[in-house]
Design a protein around this motif. Structure first.
Motif, PDB file in Angstrom:
ATOM      1  N   SER A 185      31.839  -9.923  -4.663  1.00 36.18           N
ATOM      2  CA  SER A 185      31.578 -11.340  -4.909  1.00 36.18           C
ATOM      3  C   SER A 185      32.878 -12.125  -4.996  1.00 36.18           C
ATOM      4  O   SER A 185      32.999 -13.221  -4.427  1.00 36.18           O
ATOM      5  N   SER A 186      33.861 -11.573  -5.711  1.00 35.18           N
ATOM      6  CA  SER A 186      35.158 -12.245  -5.817  1.00 35.18           C
ATOM      7  C   SER A 186      35.845 -12.322  -4.455  1.00 35.18           C
ATOM      8  O   SER A 186      36.470 -13.334  -4.123  1.00 35.18           O
ATOM      9  N   THR A 221      34.181 -15.081  -2.352  1.00 30.50           N
ATOM     10  CA  THR A 221      34.557 -16.412  -2.830  1.00 30.50           C
ATOM     11  C   THR A 221      35.991 -16.765  -2.453  1.00 30.50           C
ATOM     12  O   THR A 221      36.299 -17.929  -2.166  1.00 30.50           O
ATOM     13  N   ALA A 222      36.867 -15.768  -2.428  1.00 31.15           N
ATOM     14  CA  ALA A 222      38.272 -16.026  -2.138  1.00 31.15           C
ATOM     15  C   ALA A 222      38.578 -16.013  -0.646  1.00 31.15           C
ATOM     16  O   ALA A 222      39.316 -16.868  -0.145  1.00 31.15           O
ATOM     17  N   SER A 260      41.352 -15.076  -8.974  1.00 32.88           N
ATOM     18  CA  SER A 260      40.201 -14.411  -9.578  1.00 32.88           C
ATOM     19  C   SER A 260      39.927 -13.084  -8.877  1.00 32.88           C
ATOM     20  O   SER A 260      39.607 -12.073  -9.534  1.00 32.88           O
ATOM     21  N   PHE A 261      40.052 -13.067  -7.564  1.00 32.10           N
ATOM     22  CA  PHE A 261      39.883 -11.825  -6.817  1.00 32.10           C
ATOM     23  C   PHE A 261      40.963 -10.819  -7.195  1.00 32.10           C
ATOM     24  O   PHE A 261      40.688  -9.624  -7.385  1.00 32.10           O
ATOM     25  N   ALA A 286      40.143  -9.343 -10.526  1.00 33.33           N
ATOM     26  CA  ALA A 286      39.040  -8.378 -10.430  1.00 33.33           C
ATOM     27  C   ALA A 286      39.558  -7.037  -9.919  1.00 33.33           C
ATOM     28  O   ALA A 286      39.163  -5.973 -10.413  1.00 33.33           O
ATOM     29  N   SER A 344      40.424 -19.160  -6.759  1.00 33.88           N
ATOM     30  CA  SER A 344      39.564 -18.154  -6.127  1.00 33.88           C
ATOM     31  C   SER A 344      40.331 -16.875  -5.820  1.00 33.88           C
ATOM     32  O   SER A 344      39.868 -15.769  -6.131  1.00 33.88           O
TER      33      SER A 344
END
Length: 278
Positions: free
Chosen positions: A11-12, A15-16, A81-82, A85, A78
């Motif tokens: 998901s990350s 999004t990125a 955040s990736f 993660a 984004s």
């Protein structure tokens, strides 16, 4: 745990990578090259609705060039955040103290490394990907993938994991992702076409998420297995030997757990059947 971590990473990544791909695509188009949508279509041989959906989602536009500070801030949040993660994968797998945003600088280095790896991987597949099943490209790409995983682990762990300790993870991960890439060269076009037939353009997003989930699952599994292999190598290096019956004990534990789960499931099934009859 592994499935949850893989889905969080996928998901990350989605999004990125999608906005980043669109931004880079607009730059490449201005320089006279193919946009990212056409590159994806060419690599996987997409046709029909699948190709149209990819063009719709990844087509370059001038919107990113005029988005200003808000667009840049969204893209930066984004990708970071990736990176965080992915950072948690190494911190949990190697039982390290979480650094969170304190490792932002190394996260940016990892993002730059990811961009370089992606560019080199795309170049390899552009040159060699026409062979059957892309086997040649997968073999040539494997050392690049291993190097990326090893150095990426160094950056995301802030150097707390020795480089040699990451070698098993790099080798296993490169092998697993290479095999996954070969499988995707056959399966991904069908996945795109099937999802777009059902859901339209949004189906391409579902297909991308499914493909990313498989890649992240291979990465998470490789990290867990690589850690176990390294621990075993360390024990061998120290001259330690496991008890002769350790493997047997672990196997018996697995069998007991499987039987317990089967009996629980069977009991619920019987109870539901009796409830419906009455």
């Amino acid at each position: 745990m592994g499935f949850d971590r893989s889905m969080a990473l996928a998901s990350s990544a989605l999004t990125a990578l999608v906005p980043l791909a669109i931004l880079l695509s607009s730059v490449v188009v201005r320089l006279g090259g193919k946009d990212i949508a056409q590159r994806v279509i060419d690599r996987y041989g997409l046709t029909g609705d699948g190709a149209d959906a990819v063009r719709h989602i990844l087509a370059s536009s001038s919107g990113w060039t005029t988005a200003g500070l808000f667009g840049i801030a969204f893209l930066l949040v984004s990708v970071l955040s990736f990176a965080r993660a992915a950072q948690r994968l190494f911190e949990q797998g190697w039982e390290l103290q979480p650094l969170s945003v304190r490792n932002t600088v190394n996260g940016l280095k990892w993002i730059a490394l990811l961009a370089v790896y992606t560019a080199l991987s795309s170049w390899v597949h552009a040159l060699l990907g026409r062979r059957p099943l892309e086997l040649t490209a997968a073999v040539v790409e494997a050392p690049l993938t291993a190097a990326f995983l090893i150095w990426g682990g160094r950056f995301l762990s802030a150097g707390r994991i020795p480089r040699l300790d990451l070698v098993p993870f790099g080798v296993i991960g490169a092998t697993a992702l290479g095999g996954y890439s070969v499988a995707m060269s056959v399966y991904l076009p069908r996945l795109f076409n099937s999802y777009t037939d059902r859901y339209g353009a949004i189906g391409a997003v579902f297909a991308m998420l499914s493909a990313l989930f498989g890649a992240m699952l291979a990465t998470v599994g490789s990290a867990a297995l690589g850690r176990e292999v390294q621990d075993e190598l360390d024990r061998i290096g120290r001259g330690e030997r496991p008890p002769d019956n350790e493997v047997r004990q672990q196997w018996d534990t697995v069998i007991r757990q499987a039987r317990s789960r089967w009996q629980t499931t069977r009991g619920r099934t019987v109870l539901d059947h009796l409830t419906r009859r009455h």
